[in-house]
Design a protein around this motif. Sequence first.
Motif, PDB file in Angstrom:
ATOM      1  N   PHE A 163       0.848  -1.178   0.000  1.00 41.66           N
ATOM      2  CA  PHE A 163       0.000   0.000   0.000  1.00 41.66           C
ATOM      3  C   PHE A 163       0.892   1.239   0.000  1.00 41.66           C
ATOM      4  O   PHE A 163       1.969   1.250   0.601  1.00 41.66           O
ATOM      5  CB  PHE A 163      -0.898  -0.022   1.242  1.00 41.66           C
ATOM      6  N   VAL A 164       0.410   2.288  -0.650  1.00 40.70           N
ATOM      7  CA  VAL A 164       1.227   3.482  -0.891  1.00 40.70           C
ATOM      8  C   VAL A 164       1.648   4.207   0.395  1.00 40.70           C
ATOM      9  O   VAL A 164       2.603   4.995   0.390  1.00 40.70           O
ATOM     10  CB  VAL A 164       0.477   4.437  -1.850  1.00 40.70           C
ATOM     11  N   ALA A 165       0.951   3.926   1.487  1.00 39.53           N
ATOM     12  CA  ALA A 165       1.330   4.574   2.757  1.00 39.53           C
ATOM     13  C   ALA A 165       2.785   4.259   3.129  1.00 39.53           C
ATOM     14  O   ALA A 165       3.431   5.070   3.806  1.00 39.53           O
ATOM     15  CB  ALA A 165       0.403   4.116   3.885  1.00 39.53           C
ATOM     16  N   CYS A 166       3.289   3.105   2.698  1.00 40.27           N
ATOM     17  CA  CYS A 166       4.660   2.715   3.080  1.00 40.27           C
ATOM     18  C   CYS A 166       5.688   3.703   2.522  1.00 40.27           C
ATOM     19  O   CYS A 166       6.405   4.329   3.304  1.00 40.27           O
ATOM     20  CB  CYS A 166       4.952   1.283   2.644  1.00 40.27           C
ATOM     21  N   PRO A 167       5.773   3.866   1.185  1.00 42.61           N
ATOM     22  CA  PRO A 167       6.730   4.862   0.707  1.00 42.61           C
ATOM     23  C   PRO A 167       6.368   6.292   1.116  1.00 42.61           C
ATOM     24  O   PRO A 167       7.263   7.114   1.335  1.00 42.61           O
ATOM     25  CB  PRO A 167       6.696   4.691  -0.816  1.00 42.61           C
ATOM     26  N   ASN A 168       5.077   6.584   1.219  1.00 46.39           N
ATOM     27  CA  ASN A 168       4.703   7.938   1.639  1.00 46.39           C
ATOM     28  C   ASN A 168       5.273   8.270   3.013  1.00 46.39           C
ATOM     29  O   ASN A 168       5.778   9.370   3.241  1.00 46.39           O
ATOM     30  CB  ASN A 168       3.177   8.090   1.677  1.00 46.39           C
ATOM     31  N   ALA A 169       5.163   7.320   3.931  1.00 44.40           N
ATOM     32  CA  ALA A 169       5.661   7.579   5.294  1.00 44.40           C
ATOM     33  C   ALA A 169       7.180   7.772   5.282  1.00 44.40           C
ATOM     34  O   ALA A 169       7.713   8.587   6.033  1.00 44.40           O
ATOM     35  CB  ALA A 169       5.257   6.439   6.233  1.00 44.40           C
ATOM     36  N   VAL A 170       7.849   7.007   4.424  1.00 43.21           N
ATOM     37  CA  VAL A 170       9.308   7.169   4.306  1.00 43.21           C
ATOM     38  C   VAL A 170       9.617   8.595   3.832  1.00 43.21           C
ATOM     39  O   VAL A 170      10.485   9.283   4.386  1.00 43.21           O
ATOM     40  CB  VAL A 170       9.897   6.126   3.330  1.00 43.21           C
ATOM     41  N   ARG A 171       8.873   9.012   2.847  1.00 45.21           N
ATOM     42  CA  ARG A 171       9.106  10.360   2.318  1.00 45.21           C
ATOM     43  C   ARG A 171       8.769  11.444   3.347  1.00 45.21           C
ATOM     44  O   ARG A 171       9.391  12.498   3.365  1.00 45.21           O
ATOM     45  CB  ARG A 171       8.290  10.550   1.044  1.00 45.21           C
TER      46      ARG A 171
ATOM     47  N   MET B 246       4.636   0.097  -6.583  1.00 44.48           N
ATOM     48  CA  MET B 246       4.988   1.484  -6.276  1.00 44.48           C
ATOM     49  C   MET B 246       5.837   2.139  -7.359  1.00 44.48           C
ATOM     50  O   MET B 246       5.688   3.320  -7.634  1.00 44.48           O
ATOM     51  CB  MET B 246       5.728   1.562  -4.930  1.00 44.48           C
ATOM     52  N   HIS B 247       6.721   1.353  -7.993  1.00 45.17           N
ATOM     53  CA  HIS B 247       7.588   1.955  -9.010  1.00 45.17           C
ATOM     54  C   HIS B 247       6.849   2.278 -10.298  1.00 45.17           C
ATOM     55  O   HIS B 247       7.436   2.801 -11.237  1.00 45.17           O
ATOM     56  CB  HIS B 247       8.817   1.071  -9.283  1.00 45.17           C
ATOM     57  N   ARG B 248       5.543   1.966 -10.339  1.00 47.37           N
ATOM     58  CA  ARG B 248       4.729   2.368 -11.485  1.00 47.37           C
ATOM     59  C   ARG B 248       3.834   3.564 -11.173  1.00 47.37           C
ATOM     60  O   ARG B 248       3.043   3.979 -12.009  1.00 47.37           O
ATOM     61  CB  ARG B 248       3.853   1.200 -11.950  1.00 47.37           C
ATOM     62  N   LEU B 249       3.908   4.082  -9.950  1.00 42.45           N
ATOM     63  CA  LEU B 249       3.145   5.285  -9.604  1.00 42.45           C
ATOM     64  C   LEU B 249       3.978   6.513  -9.975  1.00 42.45           C
ATOM     65  O   LEU B 249       5.204   6.481  -9.865  1.00 42.45           O
ATOM     66  CB  LEU B 249       2.810   5.308  -8.104  1.00 42.45           C
TER      67      LEU B 249
ATOM     68  N   ALA C 132       7.998   6.739  -9.679  1.00 43.32           N
ATOM     69  CA  ALA C 132       8.308   6.056 -10.933  1.00 43.32           C
ATOM     70  C   ALA C 132       9.805   5.830 -11.063  1.00 43.32           C
ATOM     71  O   ALA C 132      10.616   6.724 -10.811  1.00 43.32           O
ATOM     72  CB  ALA C 132       7.799   6.878 -12.108  1.00 43.32           C
ATOM     73  N   GLU C 133      10.132   4.607 -11.423  1.00 42.90           N
ATOM     74  CA  GLU C 133      11.528   4.235 -11.605  1.00 42.90           C
ATOM     75  C   GLU C 133      11.567   3.240 -12.742  1.00 42.90           C
ATOM     76  O   GLU C 133      10.660   2.406 -12.868  1.00 42.90           O
ATOM     77  CB  GLU C 133      12.049   3.541 -10.344  1.00 42.90           C
ATOM     78  N   ASP C 134      12.616   3.310 -13.519  1.00 45.89           N
ATOM     79  CA  ASP C 134      12.732   2.409 -14.650  1.00 45.89           C
ATOM     80  C   ASP C 134      13.391   1.119 -14.188  1.00 45.89           C
ATOM     81  O   ASP C 134      14.518   0.812 -14.559  1.00 45.89           O
ATOM     82  CB  ASP C 134      13.545   3.094 -15.758  1.00 45.89           C
ATOM     83  N   ILE C 135      12.673   0.383 -13.336  1.00 43.91           N
ATOM     84  CA  ILE C 135      13.200  -0.896 -12.865  1.00 43.91           C
ATOM     85  C   ILE C 135      12.162  -1.965 -13.161  1.00 43.91           C
ATOM     86  O   ILE C 135      10.980  -1.665 -13.349  1.00 43.91           O
ATOM     87  CB  ILE C 135      13.516  -0.895 -11.341  1.00 43.91           C
ATOM     88  N   HIS C 136      12.610  -3.210 -13.180  1.00 38.25           N
ATOM     89  CA  HIS C 136      11.704  -4.321 -13.448  1.00 38.25           C
ATOM     90  C   HIS C 136      11.694  -5.227 -12.218  1.00 38.25           C
ATOM     91  O   HIS C 136      12.728  -5.773 -11.846  1.00 38.25           O
ATOM     92  CB  HIS C 136      12.190  -5.070 -14.693  1.00 38.25           C
TER      93      HIS C 136
END
Length: 377
Positions: A87-95, A325-328, A332-336
């Motif tokens: 869920f997006v809360a994870c990276p959001n909280a990091v940020r 998350m890397h597709r939001l 966004a990050e160019d990783i697979h």
Amino acid sequence: MKSNPIRYPASRPHLAGREREYVLEALESGWISGAGPFVERFEAHVSRFLDLEGGVAVCSGTAALHLALLACGAGPGDDVATPAFTFVACPNAVRMCGARPVFADCCPLTWNMTAATIEQALTPRTRGVMLVHLFGLPADVTEIRELCTSRGLWLLEDCAQAMGAAFDGRRVGGFGAASAFSFYGNKVISTGEGGMTFVQDPEARRRVRLLRNQGLDPQRHHWHPLAGFNYRMTNLSAAVGCGQMEQIAFHVDERHRIARRYSRNFAELAGSGRVSLPVEVPGRERVTWLYGIVLERGGSAAADLIRTRALERYGIQTRPFYIPMHRLPMYAEDIHLPGAEHLGDHGIVLPTYSGLGDGAVDEISGAMESLVREVMD
Ligand SMILES: *Cc1c(COP(=O)(O)O)cnc(C)c1O
């Protein structure tokens, strides 16, 4: 085709205990804000259930994650490993801490990060790991703790989906330096909105308590030694939580019953390789937050088609799995990351909530099975 009204929502809270009585008691007492007896009672009840010290009730799971990260020391310049499938809360909280999330892939069977996928995501600036026990299955805490120890990383558990799940007989939430729980409306128990932070170190825990309430020193009026937040849980929410906690065993059992029945009903679909189901892992006791199936053939359009028809024909509300998350756009990050991408494209969440009867589970299973065959064969 005209849509049926929703007959089976994907999720709903079950408020059949003393929630109403406690909320009325809170209202009549005048304690409706972030102080009052239900807050401490709720903290004590959850802490006792998890066998952990000093839970700090807050206004959301995201706030709980933010405080847990601060307790771990996350800050600007740090990278924090989090799952891409979450869920997006994870990276959001990091940020929110000024740190940067770096995304690890998940195991396609357990849906969780593993020591190997975390290791692949590590950067020279990675300081810690936010481990999420996804959909209620504990991740392999043993190997991940070993990795953290050997690399000098702190470990934080996001238990938002795993209240009551256990690893080697111990409930999750106490395996790292800090942990966070959520009591949003679709979680195992709910307070409407709410969360709780647990911190191992007593000094860091005291700090988190102050940060929840504007950094206020409880001994001295208007003395704020820290720049904090308003992350308080209201006494009204905590009153709901107290009612829910009195029935925690029921809620956990209900999810086991529903998951077992879905898995039994889908045995043939899974055996034929059309779908994969949530796995059982020895030594790990899951609490099924939401039950999901993953299509193992066909493109990503198949899941959408099945979901649309489930609602239109049968009134069954489902949800897709998380977009990695890397597709939001903001991450966004160019990783697979093949595990996260496969789940994101092919997963379907089915109705899962306390009170969903066996007959309903059978009906939903039958409808889903015929739709899977129709769309995939
Ligand atoms: C629900 C959830 C959160 C956030 O909880 P809120 O109470 O909605 O803020 C965080 N992490 C995970 C994995 C979740 O499922």
